[in-house]
Scaffold this active site. Structure first.
Site, PDB file in Angstrom:
ATOM      1  N   GLU A 118       0.860  -1.151  -0.172  1.00 59.68           N
ATOM      2  CA  GLU A 118       0.058   0.004   0.034  1.00 59.68           C
ATOM      3  C   GLU A 118       0.817   1.228  -0.024  1.00 59.68           C
ATOM      4  O   GLU A 118       0.258   2.269  -0.654  1.00 59.68           O
ATOM      5  CB  GLU A 118      -0.930  -0.114   1.165  1.00 59.68           C
ATOM      6  CG  GLU A 118      -2.190  -1.140   1.307  1.00 59.68           C
ATOM      7  CD  GLU A 118      -2.862  -1.030   0.076  1.00 59.68           C
ATOM      8  OE1 GLU A 118      -3.082   0.070  -0.554  1.00 59.68           O
ATOM      9  OE2 GLU A 118      -3.375  -2.151  -0.533  1.00 59.68           O
ATOM     10  N   HIS A 137       1.791   2.234  -3.492  1.00 60.02           N
ATOM     11  CA  HIS A 137       1.027   3.108  -4.055  1.00 60.02           C
ATOM     12  C   HIS A 137       1.079   4.338  -3.718  1.00 60.02           C
ATOM     13  O   HIS A 137       0.957   5.418  -4.509  1.00 60.02           O
ATOM     14  CB  HIS A 137      -0.469   2.441  -3.692  1.00 60.02           C
ATOM     15  CG  HIS A 137      -0.865   1.431  -4.385  1.00 60.02           C
ATOM     16  ND1 HIS A 137      -0.526   0.888  -5.661  1.00 60.02           N
ATOM     17  CD2 HIS A 137      -1.613   0.191  -3.616  1.00 60.02           C
ATOM     18  CE1 HIS A 137      -1.048  -0.119  -5.754  1.00 60.02           C
ATOM     19  NE2 HIS A 137      -1.838  -0.618  -4.621  1.00 60.02           N
TER      20      HIS A 137
END
EC number: 3.4.24.-
Length: 382
Positions: free
Chosen positions: A172, A175
């Site tokens: 994550e 990202h």
């Protein structure tokens, strides 16, 4: 006789939902003025985490999110990569604040991930200063999700209870840094086969491609080992593969940490001052079985040699893996996947760009002729 059961259900369910909503509401209140960050104790605890605590049971992001994407986009924004400077974090500096709802163990996992970014890249997660308007808030908002790259104002990285695992945090955060999933690369069809018939209809848009004109892979090859690559069963509606690597000895989606290519891309994106030359294998050395629903047994893929490529090549002529001659044949009734040794026809191309939307109905009698004419590649008709 059913009335007591009905009453029980009505009284129990709202209590459970109410607890979850209260946690979410608390997080939303904290976001606006949070300045809490990781401390020295968190990093010391991180150094004591065992391998089992770091790389234990892994739950795929799409499962935690109930088959929803872990990428959240601002309204009216198209899916594209990050190549414009405005989308990068200035000076590779990411101001952040974290929720007070994380336990000491969860804070240690966050600290371990942050430490890895600091050691392997020039990305710096720095505590948000009071009054600093643009920053990343890390909290238990709703599942696992992040926006891609930098946005203005408060940007949310949600790492809820099911997401507190080292690999998921690294995923994550990548990202946040500015990268989409590996299987969304514009050139992915040269390296993986998408089995549209096996994809949950509500998740078909998770297999789109990033526009080449709006993204950059910084001269790096397709990376089966990327922390951003989903596994072969991602978003499957029937338990059968949704995507498979063309290099048959490769595996996808089981990374537990950065790959060398992940690190190289981050360092090139942010012009980090020091970057080591990396050689990236395009296939896993391990022998991986594929489940065959027709025979209810495991069939081993044959091994093929590893291929390596020099990562020093520039972005204009990126290194490419040799594209295997095998093509996939998918049973319309069972979802079974077989390899065909013949080369696919050079004329096998879709005539429209939205074939993915009806790919799960390629062999439906009502639209069979239309799909065979307009979408032969997606439907595996050629």
């Amino acid at each position: 006789m059913l009335l007591p059961w009905i009453i029980t259900i009505v009284t129990v369910i709202p209590a459970t939902l109410g607890h979850r909503n209260r946690v979410q509401d608390d997080e939303m209140l904290v976001i606006s003025d949070s300045t809490d960050s990781l401390n020295l104790e968190d990093f010391e605890f991180a150094d004591k985490l065992t391998r089992e605590e770091l790389f234990g049971k892994h739950i795929p992001v799409e499962v935690v999110n109930d088959f929803k994407s872990d990428i959240r986009l601002p309204r009216r924004h198209k899916r594209n990569g990050v190549s414009r400077a405005a989308k990068l974090w200035p000076n590779a500096r990411i101001p952040y604040a974290i929720s007070p709802h994380y336990s000491p163990h969860e804070r240690a996992l966050l600290a371990k991930a942050v430490k890895q970014y600091h050691e392997k890249t020039c990305i710096r997660f720095v505590p948000r200063q009071t009054g600093e308007p643009d920053y990343l808030f890390i909290g238990k908002v709703d599942g696992c999700f992040s926006e891609v790259g930098r946005t203005s104002g408060v940007q949310v990285l949600s790492l809820d209870n099911g997401c507190m695992e080292y690999a998921t945090i690294i995923h994550e955060m990548m990202h946040v840094v500015g990268f989409y999933h590996e299987h969304e690369r514009w050139d992915r069809d040269n390296f993986i086969d998408i089995i549209w018939q096996n994809i949950d209809r509500g998740a078909l848009d998770q297999f789109g491609k990033v526009d080449l004109s709006k993204t950059s892979y910084y001269g790096q090859p397709y990376d089966y080992k990327s922390i951003l690559h989903y596994d072969s069963l991602a978003f499957s509606k029937n338990g059968f593969p949704t995507m498979l690597p063309k290099v048959k000895s490769a595996t996808i989606g089981n990374a537990r940490d950065f790959s060398d290519v992940d690190i190289s891309k981050i360092n090139r994106m942010y012009n980090c001052p020091v970057e080591k030359s990396v050689t990236a294998p395009f296939a896993r050395a391990r022998h991986v079985p594929i489940y065959s629903p027709q025979y209810h047994k495991y069939e081993d893929r044959p091994k093929i040699p590893l291929r390596s490529f020099d990562m020093q090549q520039g972005p204009i002529n990126p290194p490419m893996a040799q594209i295997p001659s095998q093509s996939l044949v998918v049973s319309s009734s069972s979802g079974r996947v077989n390899y065909n040794s013949n080369k696919p026809s050079s004329q096998c191309e879709d005539r429209i760009t939205v074939c993915w939307w009806t790919a799960d109905r390629c062999r439906s009698p009502a639209i069979y002729q239309v799909m065979s004419s307009l979408c032969p590649k997606t439907c595996k008709f050629c």
